[in-house]
Scaffold this motif. Sequence first.
Motif, PDB file in Angstrom:
ATOM      1  N   GLY A 299     -12.772  16.103  -1.322  1.00 51.23           N
ATOM      2  CA  GLY A 299     -12.893  14.904  -0.495  1.00 51.23           C
ATOM      3  C   GLY A 299     -11.593  14.142  -0.312  1.00 51.23           C
ATOM      4  N   ARG A 300     -10.495  14.579  -0.944  1.00 46.96           N
ATOM      5  CA  ARG A 300      -9.227  13.852  -0.844  1.00 46.96           C
ATOM      6  C   ARG A 300      -8.450  14.322   0.384  1.00 46.96           C
ATOM      7  NH1 ARG A 300      -4.462  13.493  -5.441  1.00 46.96           N
ATOM      8  NH2 ARG A 300      -3.963  11.319  -5.033  1.00 46.96           N
ATOM      9  N   LYS A 301      -7.949  13.380   1.169  1.00 48.44           N
ATOM     10  CA  LYS A 301      -7.151  13.737   2.347  1.00 48.44           C
ATOM     11  C   LYS A 301      -5.756  14.150   1.891  1.00 48.44           C
ATOM     12  CE  LYS A 301      -9.580  10.651   5.556  1.00 48.44           C
ATOM     13  NZ  LYS A 301      -9.553   9.321   6.223  1.00 48.44           N
ATOM     14  N   MET A 302      -5.461  15.452   2.009  1.00 48.85           N
ATOM     15  CA  MET A 302      -4.181  15.993   1.533  1.00 48.85           C
ATOM     16  C   MET A 302      -3.130  16.043   2.639  1.00 48.85           C
ATOM     17  SD  MET A 302      -5.009  16.503  -1.545  1.00 48.85           S
ATOM     18  CE  MET A 302      -3.550  17.355  -2.155  1.00 48.85           C
ATOM     19  N   GLY A 303      -3.593  16.183   3.870  1.00 55.61           N
ATOM     20  CA  GLY A 303      -2.682  16.296   4.999  1.00 55.61           C
ATOM     21  C   GLY A 303      -3.493  16.478   6.268  1.00 55.61           C
ATOM     22  N   HIS A 304      -2.824  16.858   7.330  1.00 56.58           N
ATOM     23  CA  HIS A 304      -3.540  17.168   8.570  1.00 56.58           C
ATOM     24  C   HIS A 304      -2.690  18.145   9.376  1.00 56.58           C
ATOM     25  CE1 HIS A 304      -0.855  13.881   9.914  1.00 56.58           C
ATOM     26  NE2 HIS A 304      -0.856  14.522  11.072  1.00 56.58           N
ATOM     27  N   ALA A 305      -3.297  18.734  10.380  1.00 54.91           N
ATOM     28  CA  ALA A 305      -2.542  19.607  11.278  1.00 54.91           C
ATOM     29  C   ALA A 305      -2.885  19.223  12.707  1.00 54.91           C
ATOM     30  CB  ALA A 305      -2.894  21.071  11.021  1.00 54.91           C
ATOM     31  N   ASN A 306      -1.853  19.153  13.534  1.00 53.79           N
ATOM     32  CA  ASN A 306      -2.064  18.904  14.959  1.00 53.79           C
ATOM     33  C   ASN A 306      -1.871  20.209  15.721  1.00 53.79           C
ATOM     34  OD1 ASN A 306      -2.533  16.113  14.844  1.00 53.79           O
ATOM     35  ND2 ASN A 306      -0.330  15.677  14.805  1.00 53.79           N
ATOM     36  N   ARG A 307      -2.762  20.458  16.650  1.00 49.67           N
ATOM     37  CA  ARG A 307      -2.552  21.571  17.574  1.00 49.67           C
ATOM     38  C   ARG A 307      -2.239  20.979  18.950  1.00 49.67           C
ATOM     39  NH1 ARG A 307      -6.419  25.996  20.477  1.00 49.67           N
ATOM     40  NH2 ARG A 307      -4.742  27.486  20.872  1.00 49.67           N
ATOM     41  N   LEU A 308      -1.111  21.361  19.516  1.00 53.56           N
ATOM     42  CA  LEU A 308      -0.741  20.862  20.843  1.00 53.56           C
ATOM     43  C   LEU A 308      -1.231  21.812  21.915  1.00 53.56           C
ATOM     44  CD1 LEU A 308       2.913  19.619  20.234  1.00 53.56           C
ATOM     45  CD2 LEU A 308       0.783  18.309  20.252  1.00 53.56           C
TER      46      LEU A 308
ATOM     47  N   GLY B 118       4.431  28.156  10.744  1.00 56.06           N
ATOM     48  CA  GLY B 118       5.158  29.012  11.680  1.00 56.06           C
ATOM     49  C   GLY B 118       4.353  29.467  12.874  1.00 56.06           C
ATOM     50  N   GLN B 119       3.293  28.738  13.199  1.00 54.30           N
ATOM     51  CA  GLN B 119       2.471  29.143  14.346  1.00 54.30           C
ATOM     52  C   GLN B 119       2.823  28.302  15.562  1.00 54.30           C
ATOM     53  OE1 GLN B 119      -1.377  30.445  14.338  1.00 54.30           O
ATOM     54  NE2 GLN B 119      -1.795  30.038  12.190  1.00 54.30           N
ATOM     55  N   ALA B 120       2.858  28.941  16.714  1.00 54.62           N
ATOM     56  CA  ALA B 120       3.178  28.217  17.944  1.00 54.62           C
ATOM     57  C   ALA B 120       2.163  27.107  18.176  1.00 54.62           C
ATOM     58  CB  ALA B 120       3.168  29.184  19.126  1.00 54.62           C
ATOM     59  N   GLY B 121       2.652  25.923  18.480  1.00 50.34           N
ATOM     60  CA  GLY B 121       1.773  24.816  18.859  1.00 50.34           C
ATOM     61  C   GLY B 121       1.062  24.140  17.708  1.00 50.34           C
ATOM     62  N   ILE B 122       1.340  24.545  16.469  1.00 45.51           N
ATOM     63  CA  ILE B 122       0.670  23.924  15.318  1.00 45.51           C
ATOM     64  C   ILE B 122       1.707  23.120  14.515  1.00 45.51           C
ATOM     65  CG2 ILE B 122      -0.586  24.315  13.146  1.00 45.51           C
ATOM     66  CD1 ILE B 122      -2.284  25.234  15.376  1.00 45.51           C
ATOM     67  N   ALA B 123       1.424  21.849  14.320  1.00 47.76           N
ATOM     68  CA  ALA B 123       2.311  20.990  13.520  1.00 47.76           C
ATOM     69  C   ALA B 123       1.571  20.546  12.271  1.00 47.76           C
ATOM     70  CB  ALA B 123       2.741  19.778  14.343  1.00 47.76           C
ATOM     71  N   PRO B 124       1.896  21.147  11.116  1.00 53.56           N
ATOM     72  CA  PRO B 124       1.218  20.766   9.874  1.00 53.56           C
ATOM     73  C   PRO B 124       1.940  19.614   9.154  1.00 53.56           C
ATOM     74  CG  PRO B 124       2.344  22.912   9.643  1.00 53.56           C
ATOM     75  CD  PRO B 124       2.820  22.279  10.914  1.00 53.56           C
ATOM     76  N   HIS B 125       1.170  18.744   8.540  1.00 59.02           N
ATOM     77  CA  HIS B 125       1.712  17.584   7.816  1.00 59.02           C
ATOM     78  C   HIS B 125       1.044  17.512   6.443  1.00 59.02           C
ATOM     79  CE1 HIS B 125       3.258  15.567  11.592  1.00 59.02           C
ATOM     80  NE2 HIS B 125       2.367  16.401  12.120  1.00 59.02           N
ATOM     81  N   LEU B 126       1.838  17.268   5.405  1.00 60.43           N
ATOM     82  CA  LEU B 126       1.270  17.053   4.064  1.00 60.43           C
ATOM     83  C   LEU B 126       1.707  15.695   3.528  1.00 60.43           C
ATOM     84  CD1 LEU B 126       1.361  20.081   1.598  1.00 60.43           C
ATOM     85  CD2 LEU B 126      -0.577  19.153   2.866  1.00 60.43           C
ATOM     86  N   TYR B 127       0.887  15.130   2.641  1.00 64.90           N
ATOM     87  CA  TYR B 127       1.143  13.766   2.172  1.00 64.90           C
ATOM     88  C   TYR B 127       1.753  13.698   0.774  1.00 64.90           C
ATOM     89  CZ  TYR B 127      -2.251  13.108   5.959  1.00 64.90           C
ATOM     90  OH  TYR B 127      -2.930  13.147   7.150  1.00 64.90           O
ATOM     91  N   GLY B 128       2.042  14.849   0.168  1.00 62.83           N
ATOM     92  CA  GLY B 128       2.700  14.824  -1.141  1.00 62.83           C
ATOM     93  C   GLY B 128       1.785  14.434  -2.288  1.00 62.83           C
TER      94      GLY B 128
ATOM     95  N   GLY C  24       0.837  -1.198   0.000  1.00 62.97           N
ATOM     96  CA  GLY C  24       0.000   0.000   0.000  1.00 62.97           C
ATOM     97  C   GLY C  24       0.868   1.242   0.000  1.00 62.97           C
ATOM     98  N   GLY C  25       0.506   2.202  -0.838  1.00 60.88           N
ATOM     99  CA  GLY C  25       1.354   3.382  -1.007  1.00 60.88           C
ATOM    100  C   GLY C  25       0.695   4.678  -0.573  1.00 60.88           C
ATOM    101  N   GLY C  26      -0.340   4.609   0.227  1.00 58.45           N
ATOM    102  CA  GLY C  26      -1.055   5.821   0.652  1.00 58.45           C
ATOM    103  C   GLY C  26      -0.326   6.553   1.775  1.00 58.45           C
ATOM    104  N   GLN C  27      -1.036   7.522   2.366  1.00 56.85           N
ATOM    105  CA  GLN C  27      -0.388   8.337   3.404  1.00 56.85           C
ATOM    106  C   GLN C  27      -0.020   7.539   4.645  1.00 56.85           C
ATOM    107  OE1 GLN C  27      -3.424   9.133   2.136  1.00 56.85           O
ATOM    108  NE2 GLN C  27      -4.930   9.463   3.755  1.00 56.85           N
ATOM    109  N   LEU C  28      -0.758   6.466   4.927  1.00 52.54           N
ATOM    110  CA  LEU C  28      -0.431   5.688   6.127  1.00 52.54           C
ATOM    111  C   LEU C  28       0.883   4.935   5.915  1.00 52.54           C
ATOM    112  CD1 LEU C  28      -4.011   4.350   6.970  1.00 52.54           C
ATOM    113  CD2 LEU C  28      -2.863   6.365   7.901  1.00 52.54           C
ATOM    114  N   GLY C  29       1.085   4.435   4.695  1.00 52.54           N
ATOM    115  CA  GLY C  29       2.354   3.794   4.360  1.00 52.54           C
ATOM    116  C   GLY C  29       3.488   4.803   4.379  1.00 52.54           C
ATOM    117  N   ARG C  30       3.191   5.993   3.871  1.00 51.54           N
ATOM    118  CA  ARG C  30       4.206   7.059   3.850  1.00 51.54           C
ATOM    119  C   ARG C  30       4.666   7.403   5.266  1.00 51.54           C
ATOM    120  NH1 ARG C  30       5.005  11.910   0.530  1.00 51.54           N
ATOM    121  NH2 ARG C  30       5.516  13.724   1.784  1.00 51.54           N
TER     122      ARG C  30
END
Length: 380
Positions: free
Chosen positions: A345-354, A328-338, A14-20
Motif C-alpha cells: 500500500g506504500r506509494k514507491m513511485g510512478h511511471a508516466n506513459r507519453l 529504457g522503454q520508448a515513451g515511458i518515464a519512471p520516477h521513484l521516491y527513494g 513535510g518530507g514526503g514525495q510531494l515535497g521531494r
Amino acid sequence: MTALPPGAMIGILGGGQLGRMSALAAARLGYRCHIYAPGADEPGMQVAAARTVAAYEDQAALARFADQVDVVTFEFENVPAETVEILSRRVACRPGLKALAICQDRLQEKAFLESIGVPVAPWRAVRTEGELQAAVAELGLPAVLKTTRLGYDGRGQAVLRHADDLVAAWARLAPRPLILEGFVAFKGEISAIAARGADGALAVFDPAENEHRHHILDISFAPARMAPEIAQAARDHVAAVARGLDLVGLVALEMFLLPDGRLIGNEIAPRPHNSGHWTMDACVASQFEQHIRAVVGLPLAPAERHHDAVMRNLIGPEGMAAWPGLQGQAGIAPHLYGKGEARVGRKMGHANRLLPRGALAGMSDQEALGPLAAIAADAS
Ligand code: AMP
C-alpha cells in the motif's frame, strides 16, 4: 511582489514525495529548499539543501526555520494550522492559513464549495448518534460517513448501505466530528489542478480521469476522456476554488462525474496532487514547477500539455517488482521516491506513459496503458 532571486531558500513543511518533487522542481529553477519534517529518513530530505528534523509543534525549531527561509509552503494539508500560524508571524506562507483551514475540515470545505457555486453531494454535520440517525433519515441510504478531519485514501470513512450499518460505523468513527454525505452514483472520478500566482494569474491543467484501487489512486488518464464542455466546467470549478481560497500556490479539486455529465466537487487539496504527476513529463512546467513559481513570485508557465499521458502509481512490492521492466522503454518515464521498504500500500513511485497529443481519446484503457498494464497494484 518581486520574485525571490535564484538561490533563495524555500521552506517546505513535510518530507514526503510531494515535497521531494517540489524540491527537485525548485532546484531546476535555481532555488534551494529547506525541508522541515518529523522524520530524518523521508523522501524529501534526500534532495533538500537544508533540513530540520523536528516536531510540527516545536516552537523553537519553527522559529529557527522561519529565520533561515525566504518563504514557506507545505506539501500536505494536515500540517497543524498552528504551525503555519506561528511561521506566518515571521515569514510569508503560501498557500496561507485560509486555504489550509478550509481544506483541513470537510464541513468548511463543503460550505466553501457551495459558496463559490461548485455543486457538492448533500451533506449534514454529525456530532451525536441522534444526529446521525436524523441525517440518514433526511439524506437516505446509501450514504458515506466521514471524519471531518485527517481522512485520506479512504481512511476515516464508512459507506452506510443498510440501517444496521450505522452502529458499527458510529462505533468506529465517533467521537470525532463527522459528516454524512449522500452517496454519489458516479460514472467516473476526475480531478483538475490550478496554479495561482502572487499576481492572481491562473494556470489550469487539463483535467485527469482517475481510477482507484483499494482506495488509493492507481491510474490517471490525461486529458480526461469527456466532452469539451465538461472539461471546461472542471477547469472553471478549480479556477473558482483557487480564487476563492485567495490561494498563492497550487490546488487540486477532486470531482465526481455523473452519468448526465454534471460534476460534483468532493475534495480540495491545496498542494501538488498525485493525479497531477503526469504533468512532469507531458507539460513544459510540471505541477511542482508551477507550485514553486507561484510560491517564489515568478510568472506561471502556460499549462498546456505537449503530450497525452497515462500515469500509473508504483505501489508496494508489486509496484517495485515492475520497476526493472520500465527502464529504457520508448515513451515511458519512471520516477521513484527513494523510500526504503516497499510496504504493502506504500506509494514507491510512478511511471508516466507519453502518447501523441490527441491519441488518448480514441484508445481503450488497455491500449492507453501499454506496458503500464502489466503493473499490478497490490492486492491488500
Ligand atoms: P475522499 O476521502 O472524500 O476522497 O473519498 C475517497 C473515495 O471514496 C472517493 O475517491 C470515492 O471513490 C469514494 N467516495 C467518497 N465520497 C463519496 C460519496 N459521497 N459518494 C460515493 N463515493 C464516495
